[in-house]
Design an enzyme around this catalytic site. Sequence first.
Site, PDB file in Angstrom:
ATOM      1  N   GLU A 200      42.374  13.139  23.749  1.00 52.50           N
ATOM      2  CA  GLU A 200      43.669  12.448  23.756  1.00 52.50           C
ATOM      3  C   GLU A 200      43.747  11.419  22.621  1.00 52.50           C
ATOM      4  O   GLU A 200      42.735  11.009  22.056  1.00 52.50           O
ATOM      5  CB  GLU A 200      43.897  11.758  25.105  1.00 52.50           C
TER       6      GLU A 200
ATOM      7  N   LYS B 203      39.766   4.135  35.793  1.00 49.25           N
ATOM      8  CA  LYS B 203      39.479   2.777  35.389  1.00 49.25           C
ATOM      9  C   LYS B 203      39.387   1.859  36.602  1.00 49.25           C
ATOM     10  O   LYS B 203      40.202   1.935  37.514  1.00 49.25           O
ATOM     11  CB  LYS B 203      40.569   2.276  34.431  1.00 49.25           C
TER      12      LYS B 203
HETATM   13  N1  PSU Z   1      41.285   5.563  29.667  1.00 46.40           N
HETATM   14  C1  PSU Z   1      40.759   4.712  28.758  1.00 46.40           C
HETATM   15  N2  PSU Z   1      41.596   4.132  27.864  1.00 46.40           N
HETATM   16  C2  PSU Z   1      42.928   4.428  27.837  1.00 46.40           C
HETATM   17  C3  PSU Z   1      43.461   5.343  28.782  1.00 46.40           C
HETATM   18  C4  PSU Z   1      42.603   5.877  29.679  1.00 46.40           C
HETATM   19  O1  PSU Z   1      39.565   4.471  28.753  1.00 46.40           O
HETATM   20  O2  PSU Z   1      43.636   3.914  26.979  1.00 46.40           O
HETATM   21  C5  PSU Z   1      44.905   5.753  28.705  1.00 46.40           C
HETATM   22  C6  PSU Z   1      44.972   7.267  28.915  1.00 46.40           C
HETATM   23  O3  PSU Z   1      45.740   7.824  27.880  1.00 46.40           O
HETATM   24  C7  PSU Z   1      45.667   7.419  30.247  1.00 46.40           C
HETATM   25  C8  PSU Z   1      46.592   6.237  30.199  1.00 46.40           C
HETATM   26  O4  PSU Z   1      46.331   8.643  30.379  1.00 46.40           O
HETATM   27  O5  PSU Z   1      45.734   5.207  29.697  1.00 46.40           O
HETATM   28  C9  PSU Z   1      47.163   5.916  31.543  1.00 46.40           C
HETATM   29  O6  PSU Z   1      48.246   5.058  31.359  1.00 46.40           O
HETATM   30  P1  PSU Z   1      49.276   4.822  32.567  1.00 46.40           P
HETATM   31  O7  PSU Z   1      48.494   4.045  33.586  1.00 46.40           O
HETATM   32  O8  PSU Z   1      50.412   4.022  31.962  1.00 46.40           O
HETATM   33  O9  PSU Z   1      49.696   6.169  33.055  1.00 46.40           O
END
Ligand code: PSU
Length: 302
Positions: A26, A160
Amino acid sequence: MINHAIRFGAEVAAARESGAPLVALESTIISHGLPRPSNLTVAKEIEATVRAAGAVPATIGMIGGEIVVGLSDEEIHHLAGSDDVVKLSVRDLAPAAAARADGATTVAATSAIAVAAGIAVFATGGLGGVHRGAATTFDESADLTALSRLPITVVCAGVKSILDVGATLERLETLGVSVVGYQTRRFPGFYLTDGGFDLDWSVDDPAGAAAIVRAARAQAVHTGALIVANPLPAGEQLDPGLHDRVLADGLAGLERDGVTGKDVTPFLLSHFHAATEGRSLDVNVRIILRNADLAARIAAAL
Ligand code: PSU
Ligand code: MN
C-alpha cells in the site's frame, strides 16, 4: 483480464507475463503513516525486502487519476514528498480518478485493486479497525468491510494498538474474515507483540499459509480475506509502559484538537513517532519489513 483503468509498472507487467509471485504494497503508509524523509527510504526498503525473499513488489497508488500497480521510483518519490496526495479508500477511487488526483491507497483500496489485478498476497503494517469510542463516533475503518468481500491474503501485525482491538476482532468475526496467527495463537497488537486476545488458528510457516489459501480456493465457499497476523518478537516491541502512556496522551490530543474521520489514524501515528522520539517509528518499520518478507515467502509458496 484487461482493465484499462489500471496501469502496470514494467516489473509488475513482466511478472504477470511470467507468472512470478507478486506482493501488493500500500502507499498510505508511505504518504500518511510514516514521517518524511524516512518514508521514502522505508518504501524502497519494503520493495527490496520483497525482492530478496523471492517475489516482485507491486506498490499501488494513484497518479494523475490513474490507478498504478507497480509505482516507479519517481512515482513513489512523488507520493512520499508531495502535500497534495489524497488518502484513498475504496469509495474514493472513482471520484479521485475523475478529479485526476494523486493519491495513496489504504489497506481497503489497495486490497480491492490487488484483487482486480490478480494479486493474491498483500503486506502492510497494521490494519485499520474499530476505533476507541466507536460506539458513539461509528468510526470503523473501511479496511474491515473491504476485507470481508475480497479474496486476498493480508500479512500484518494485527491491528494498530491505537484501536479497540477486542471490538475489531469481533467485527472481523461478524464480517467473516479468516484470521490466523503466524507461529502464535495470540493476536498481535502492532507495536506490541501481544494484543491481548486469543486466536483459533495458527500456521508454522509460509507453506502453512499457502495451504489455507489453496483450501479456500478449492472450497470456493468463503469469499473474504485471510489475515496472517505476524507478531514482532517480544524483544523488538515498543516498551508496553511507554506505549500506554503515549497512547493515553494521543487519545486526549484527538479530543483537544477535534480530530475526526480519516485524519485520526495519521494523527495518532505521528503523535507516537514524536512522543517516543522515533522509537515507535523504528518499531513500525521493523513490522512492515518483517511482513513484507513473510508475504513474499507466502506468495512464492503459492
Ligand atoms: N498501518 C500502519 N500505518 C498506516 C496505516 C496502517 O502501520 O498508515 C494506514 C493504512 O493505509 C490503513 C489506514 O488502511 O491507515 C486506515 O485508516 P482509517 O482508520 O482511516 O481507515
Ligand atoms: Mn475512520
